[in-house]
Write an enzyme that holds these catalytic residues in place. Sequence first.
Site, PDB file in Angstrom:
ATOM      1  N   ASP A 193       0.052  -7.742   1.721  1.00  0.00           N
ATOM      2  CA  ASP A 193       0.524  -6.357   1.749  1.00  0.00           C
ATOM      3  C   ASP A 193       2.050  -6.347   1.772  1.00  0.00           C
ATOM      4  OD1 ASP A 193       0.548  -3.636   1.838  1.00  0.00           O
ATOM      5  OD2 ASP A 193      -0.168  -3.458   3.917  1.00  0.00           O
ATOM      6  N   HIS A 203       0.816  -1.220   0.000  1.00  0.00           N
ATOM      7  CA  HIS A 203       0.000   0.000   0.000  1.00  0.00           C
ATOM      8  C   HIS A 203       0.850   1.271   0.000  1.00  0.00           C
ATOM      9  CE1 HIS A 203       0.388  -0.208   4.529  1.00  0.00           C
ATOM     10  NE2 HIS A 203       0.508   1.090   4.348  1.00  0.00           N
ATOM     11  N   SER A 237       4.115   2.439   8.102  1.00  0.00           N
ATOM     12  CA  SER A 237       3.814   1.409   7.119  1.00  0.00           C
ATOM     13  C   SER A 237       5.023   1.003   6.307  1.00  0.00           C
ATOM     14  CB  SER A 237       2.769   1.929   6.133  1.00  0.00           C
ATOM     15  OG  SER A 237       1.537   2.051   6.742  1.00  0.00           O
TER      16      SER A 237
END
Length: 283
Positions: free
Chosen positions: A141, A95, A233
Amino acid sequence: MFKSLHAVMTALGVLALSACSTQTAPDAGLPQETVTVTGTEKAFPDAIGSQIVYGTVTSVTNRPYQVSVTPSTELSGGWCGGTLISSTWVLTAAHCVVGYSASQMRVRAGINDLTTTSGQLRTPSQIIVHPYYSSSADAYDIALIKVGTAFTLGSTVQTAALPNNTTESALDVNGKYATVSGWGKTETGAYSNRALREVTLPITPTGSDCGSRPSNTICGKYDAGKDSCNGDSGGPLAARYNNRFYVLGIVSYGPVECRGYGVYTRVNGYVNWIYNNTGISAQ
């Protein structure tokens, strides 16, 4: 840690773990289609801003495998992190890069303060997103970034190893601890883009501590509100073993309040996919 966009939009006060697929994951190591990211759409706008909650200031001397992964226009802010797994390859979250071409992204290594021009800055030559990743779910992910010019390894820039099954069985066990690092806001709300921070958490690859979650993920269990958060992230969840750093997980998603129960992509579940695309083996 990134909170996926649909999780961010969930009502405040709820453990906003986004809907997770409960299907059994296909073999993460079978030969996969290579997806080269293109386009100019900003990935998950306004949902990315860094935090390490109830952590401490650290240094790339302590976490030399830590890199910053950002669009070229976001160099001084906490967009995403990544893990250096060779002098030319970086591991991050899907992402963080989906919607961007390689030429639009930048990777910086050997840096504590994102607002300076120090460290080593590289432009990617290739971005590979796992072909099963979907922005509407939280599975798969994981992504790989190849930089056009190799990083120079030294005291502040070093690689982390990929965990083989033996290492995984020693480090990724219920009750063990691992350390996540990144840049951005702290629990006070003040930004920390001038200082790399880290926090050590209890982890588990099993159980329901983090709610229903996809296969091949690690749960960061609750411990006095310590957590990673938006913008961390893609960064590393790592542990030391036999005097080496191993990247066990990749910061993926979690509750919007960032006080525990973060979910990390389990790297050991994708070592064959990583090898097929980079030639880098688990150790």
